[in-house]
Design an enzyme around this catalytic site. Structure first.
Site, PDB file in Angstrom:
ATOM      1  N   GLY A 108       0.824  -1.287   0.055  1.00  0.00           N
ATOM      2  CA  GLY A 108      -0.034   0.034   0.047  1.00  0.00           C
ATOM      3  C   GLY A 108       1.029   1.177  -0.026  1.00  0.00           C
TER       4      GLY A 108
ATOM      5  N   GLY B 168      -0.314   4.465   0.066  1.00  0.00           N
ATOM      6  CA  GLY B 168      -1.179   5.335   0.503  1.00  0.00           C
ATOM      7  C   GLY B 168      -0.552   6.419   1.531  1.00  0.00           C
ATOM      8  N   PHE B 169      -1.322   7.060   2.343  1.00  0.00           N
ATOM      9  CA  PHE B 169      -0.706   7.905   3.346  1.00  0.00           C
ATOM     10  C   PHE B 169       0.101   7.056   4.211  1.00  0.00           C
ATOM     11  CE2 PHE B 169      -4.039  10.638   1.909  1.00  0.00           C
ATOM     12  CZ  PHE B 169      -3.410  11.762   1.710  1.00  0.00           C
TER      13      PHE B 169
ATOM     14  N   VAL C 167      -1.793  -7.468  -4.301  1.00  0.00           N
ATOM     15  CA  VAL C 167      -1.632  -8.817  -3.616  1.00  0.00           C
ATOM     16  C   VAL C 167      -3.104  -9.439  -3.109  1.00  0.00           C
ATOM     17  CG1 VAL C 167      -1.019  -9.471  -1.075  1.00  0.00           C
ATOM     18  CG2 VAL C 167       0.311  -7.681  -2.259  1.00  0.00           C
TER      19      VAL C 167
ATOM     20  N   GLU D  16     -18.567  17.416   1.476  1.00  0.00           N
ATOM     21  CA  GLU D  16     -17.517  18.409   0.628  1.00  0.00           C
ATOM     22  C   GLU D  16     -18.079  18.080  -0.715  1.00  0.00           C
ATOM     23  OE1 GLU D  16     -13.544  18.139   3.321  1.00  0.00           O
ATOM     24  OE2 GLU D  16     -13.659  16.770   1.682  1.00  0.00           O
TER      25      GLU D  16
ATOM     26  N   ASP E  75      -5.690   3.098   7.951  1.00  0.00           N
ATOM     27  CA  ASP E  75      -7.319   2.905   7.943  1.00  0.00           C
ATOM     28  C   ASP E  75      -7.684   1.365   8.483  1.00  0.00           C
ATOM     29  OD1 ASP E  75      -7.780   5.539   7.256  1.00  0.00           O
ATOM     30  OD2 ASP E  75      -8.937   5.093   5.564  1.00  0.00           O
TER      31      ASP E  75
ATOM     32  N   ALA F  44      -6.289  10.837   7.294  1.00  0.00           N
ATOM     33  CA  ALA F  44      -4.612  10.800   6.782  1.00  0.00           C
ATOM     34  C   ALA F  44      -3.702  11.249   7.782  1.00  0.00           C
ATOM     35  CB  ALA F  44      -4.744  11.839   5.841  1.00  0.00           C
TER      36      ALA F  44
HETATM   37  C1  LIG Z   1     -13.144  10.846  -0.717  1.00  0.00           C
HETATM   38  C2  LIG Z   1     -12.089  10.710   0.387  1.00  0.00           C
HETATM   39  C3  LIG Z   1     -11.897  12.009   0.944  1.00  0.00           C
HETATM   40  C4  LIG Z   1     -11.236  12.223   2.115  1.00  0.00           C
HETATM   41  N1  LIG Z   1     -11.095  13.063   2.913  1.00  0.00           N
HETATM   42  C5  LIG Z   1     -10.255  13.081   4.024  1.00  0.00           C
HETATM   43  C6  LIG Z   1     -10.083  14.418   4.749  1.00  0.00           C
HETATM   44  O1  LIG Z   1     -10.333  15.657   4.011  1.00  0.00           O
HETATM   45  N2  LIG Z   1      -8.992  14.597   5.572  1.00  0.00           N
HETATM   46  C7  LIG Z   1      -8.537  13.349   6.317  1.00  0.00           C
HETATM   47  O2  LIG Z   1      -7.639  13.478   7.157  1.00  0.00           O
HETATM   48  N3  LIG Z   1      -8.678  12.195   5.572  1.00  0.00           N
HETATM   49  C8  LIG Z   1      -9.840  12.249   4.495  1.00  0.00           C
HETATM   50  N4  LIG Z   1      -9.968  10.802   3.918  1.00  0.00           N
HETATM   51  C9  LIG Z   1      -9.495   9.622   4.324  1.00  0.00           C
HETATM   52  C10 LIG Z   1      -8.099   9.533   4.138  1.00  0.00           C
HETATM   53  O3  LIG Z   1      -7.735   9.475   2.649  1.00  0.00           O
HETATM   54  C11 LIG Z   1      -7.649   8.089   4.642  1.00  0.00           C
HETATM   55  O4  LIG Z   1      -7.722   7.830   6.109  1.00  0.00           O
HETATM   56  C12 LIG Z   1      -6.142   7.605   4.243  1.00  0.00           C
HETATM   57  O5  LIG Z   1      -6.103   7.685   2.829  1.00  0.00           O
HETATM   58  C13 LIG Z   1      -5.828   6.345   4.837  1.00  0.00           C
HETATM   59  O6  LIG Z   1      -4.386   6.094   4.462  1.00  0.00           O
HETATM   60  P1  LIG Z   1      -4.041   4.582   4.262  1.00  0.00           P
HETATM   61  O7  LIG Z   1      -2.643   4.625   3.907  1.00  0.00           O
HETATM   62  O8  LIG Z   1      -4.214   3.726   5.296  1.00  0.00           O
HETATM   63  O9  LIG Z   1      -4.760   4.013   2.948  1.00  0.00           O
HETATM   64  P2  LIG Z   1      -4.953   4.582   1.468  1.00  0.00           P
HETATM   65  O10 LIG Z   1      -4.379   5.943   1.573  1.00  0.00           O
HETATM   66  O11 LIG Z   1      -6.283   4.383   0.998  1.00  0.00           O
HETATM   67  O12 LIG Z   1      -3.745   3.841   0.752  1.00  0.00           O
HETATM   68  C14 LIG Z   1      -3.979   2.439   0.432  1.00  0.00           C
HETATM   69  C15 LIG Z   1      -3.282   1.869  -0.801  1.00  0.00           C
HETATM   70  O13 LIG Z   1      -3.252   0.552  -0.861  1.00  0.00           O
HETATM   71  C16 LIG Z   1      -3.277  -0.004  -2.082  1.00  0.00           C
HETATM   72  N5  LIG Z   1      -3.710  -1.386  -2.299  1.00  0.00           N
HETATM   73  C17 LIG Z   1      -5.039  -1.568  -1.646  1.00  0.00           C
HETATM   74  N6  LIG Z   1      -5.299  -3.040  -1.733  1.00  0.00           N
HETATM   75  C18 LIG Z   1      -4.141  -3.526  -2.177  1.00  0.00           C
HETATM   76  C19 LIG Z   1      -3.534  -4.723  -2.647  1.00  0.00           C
HETATM   77  N7  LIG Z   1      -4.438  -5.790  -2.345  1.00  0.00           N
HETATM   78  N8  LIG Z   1      -2.635  -4.928  -3.389  1.00  0.00           N
HETATM   79  C20 LIG Z   1      -1.797  -3.894  -3.445  1.00  0.00           C
HETATM   80  N9  LIG Z   1      -2.050  -2.517  -3.090  1.00  0.00           N
HETATM   81  C21 LIG Z   1      -3.377  -2.367  -2.529  1.00  0.00           C
HETATM   82  C22 LIG Z   1      -4.242   0.976  -2.646  1.00  0.00           C
HETATM   83  O14 LIG Z   1      -4.302   1.275  -4.102  1.00  0.00           O
HETATM   84  C23 LIG Z   1      -3.923   2.126  -2.154  1.00  0.00           C
HETATM   85  O15 LIG Z   1      -2.698   3.005  -2.889  1.00  0.00           O
HETATM   86  C24 LIG Z   1     -10.772  10.758   2.675  1.00  0.00           C
HETATM   87  C25 LIG Z   1     -10.774   9.700   1.877  1.00  0.00           C
HETATM   88  C26 LIG Z   1     -11.789   9.653   1.013  1.00  0.00           C
HETATM   89  C27 LIG Z   1     -11.925   8.275   0.081  1.00  0.00           C
END
Ligand SMILES: Cc1cc2nc3c(=O)[nH]c(=O)nc-3n(C[C@H](O)[C@H](O)[C@H](O)COP(=O)(O)OP(=O)(O)OC[C@H]3O[C@@H](n4cnc5c(N)ncnc54)[C@H](O)[C@@H]3O)c2cc1C
Length: 440
Positions: free
Chosen positions: A9, A11-12, A79, A170, A301, A316
């Site tokens: 992942g 992401g953040f 994965v 939003e 998350d 985030a």
């Molecule tokens: C529309 C929207 C608006 C939001 N607004 C806000 C906001 O204003 N303020 C705030 O603080 N938070 C906000 N959030 C929440 C914030 O984006 C999440 O809390 C944050 O992205 C979580 O980070 P993460 O790294 O856990 O997951 P993510 O950022 O979702 O990253 C997960 C990553 O894992 C990858 N992945 C998933 N499954 C697999 C797999 N099986 N194999 C390989 N890769 C995989 C995905 O492609 C992705 O790149 C918002 C979320 C959304 C959807």
């Protein structure tokens, strides 16, 4: 030999974990993602409402890992299974072995089993979703412009948003602004003020349940003032091709529904045998490892962590702090030190409703209105990755806020074009060959 750390992942949480492990000779890191870019999800709704280009909120993961040095590399793969016993990840291309694993796969949409959501509603989780939704909405205006009868137009001009959390609020606010300032100019064929309806449905008795009551009320009143119809205590029982069904109330005729009502873990985490809590999140230990798997960390998350009796929200900043912590804790252990338990340093939260209107609960300060809006903009620019992205977003916002211009009003996806209604008598007549378009 260096330990092989795999992060799933980008992401953040994942990129902060990678950053913490960057340039450290004890580890060789593989960052895996099914997409080749990091996505700034908080601004997805602006892509869906034609404010921002999709490229400006995404950043190539291969560019990012170059900054992290030669001990971090990227692999594009999805994965499909975690084989914890044999310490390997299963992907369609290959099995990837690991010594340590940091899981950071984020959330998927939760439809709570509501019939029709999967088939007919849009979601907002990824760039594709945002471009699909934008194309569908713009196509709905085009279709409405073909119809002469306001009643027939109505279902194309009613937009239903389900869920009064950050995404729903939003998006509804940004869509209302698009309608008020731009659709009204673009479509002389119908009366925008009278005919376009944006309805925000929330099952609870308030919007933004994570904020205090004055902020919730401010949000509701502001949205209503902008023209959004807010319906609280309203439970959706189904979505069909041309309407949303409401428990105990009349259905709403619509051709465009955004489902922003809930999240849950992805099938990968669902299939992973570990203790789970709300939304399928993994109940982690105080150092963010999975119980009985000291070499596997779950962050962002997907991790269920309670602090002061409350679940840490899916935000985030929480994900970033968890990711950084997991990288540092893993290194500390390799160096023979036991890390302190994870503690989230809560600096507050903020959300935007529309132009000049946001709420912020930051460092003990409760601010609403223009000041909160300026803070929101500054923070989002700061956290975007890449100078070019920041510049692009600032330019687009300046054009939007000063000149009421959103140039990304592009239909890029085939959204049932073949179902375009026949132009009705009285609506803009079809053009004769060689005829120049004239506004009515
Ligand atoms: C529309 C929207 C608006 C939001 N607004 C806000 C906001 O204003 N303020 C705030 O603080 N938070 C906000 N959030 C929440 C914030 O984006 C999440 O809390 C944050 O992205 C979580 O980070 P993460 O790294 O856990 O997951 P993510 O950022 O979702 O990253 C997960 C990553 O894992 C990858 N992945 C998933 N499954 C697999 C797999 N099986 N194999 C390989 N890769 C995989 C995905 O492609 C992705 O790149 C918002 C979320 C959304 C959807």
């Amino acid at each position: 030999m260096a330990e092989h750390v795999v992060i799933v992942g980008g992401g953040f949480a994942g990129i902060k974990a990678a950053e913490a492990l960057a340039h450290q000779k004890e580890v060789s890191v593989t960052l895996i993602d099914r997409q080749n870019y990091h996505l700034f999800q908080p601004l997805l709704y602006q892509v869906a409402t034609a404010s921002l280009e999709q490229e400006s909120i995404a950043y190539p993961l291969r560019s990012l890992v170059q900054r992290f040095g030669s001990n971090v590399r990227f692999r594009l793969a999805e994965v499909t299974r975690i084989d914890a016993e044999n310490k390997q990840l299963i992907t369609p291309q290959a099995n990837i072995p690991f010594d340590k694993l940091i899981l950071a796969t984020g959330m998927a949409t939760n439809d709570y089993g509501t019939p029709g959501v999967d088939a007919y509603a849009y979601e907002l989780k990824d760039l594709d979703d945002a471009v699909d939704l934008r194309s569908h909405m713009l196509m709905a205006f085009e279709k409405a412009a073909m119809l002469d009868n306001p009643e027939a137009r109505s279902e194309w001009l009613t937009f239903v948003v389900v869920g009064g959390g950050a995404t729903g609020v939003e998006f509804a606010g940004a869509l209302q602004e698009l309608v008020t300032h731009i659709v009204s100019r673009d479509y002389p064929e119908f009366d925008v003020q009278e005919e376009v309806h944006i309805v925000l449905l929330e099952a609870m008795d308030a919007l933004f349940t994570g904020y205090d009551e004055p902020n919730q009320e401010f949000t509701r009143k502001r949205l209503e003032k902008m023209g959004v119809e807010v319906r609280l205590n309203t439970m959706v029982s189904g979505v069909e091709a041309d309407r949303v069904l409401i428990k105990g109330d009349d259905p709403i005729a619509t051709r465009c529904v955004l489902w922003a009502a809930g999240v849950r873990v992805t099938p990968l985490v669902e299939s992973f045998d570990a203790p789970k809590a709300r939304q399928g999140r993994i109940v982690v230990t105080p150092t963010l490892t999975v119980p009985d798997h000291p070499d596997i960390y779950a962050v962002g998350d997907i991790a269920y962590v309670e602090q002061d009796g409350q679940m840490l929200p899916g935000m985030a900043p929480v994900a970033m702090q968890m990711g950084r912590y997991a990288g540092e804790a893993l290194l500390a252990r390799l160096r023979g030190k036991e890390p302190e338990p994870f503690h989230y340093a809560d600096r507050g939260k903020m959300a935007v409703i529309g132009r000049g209107a946001a709420i912020a609960d930051v460092l003990g300060l409760n601010v609403r209105g223009v000041i909160a809006w300026l803070m929101w903009m500054g923070l989002h620019i700061y956290f975007l990755i890449g100078f070019q992205n920041r510049l692009q977003v600032m330019i687009n916002w300046a054009f939007d806020y000063i000149f009421f211009e959103r140039k990304v009003r592009l239909i890029l996806r085939d959204t049932e074009t073949d179902e375009m209604p026949a132009i009705e008598d009285g609506a803009t007549p079809p053009l004769e060959e060689g005829e120049v378009v004239a506004a009515r």
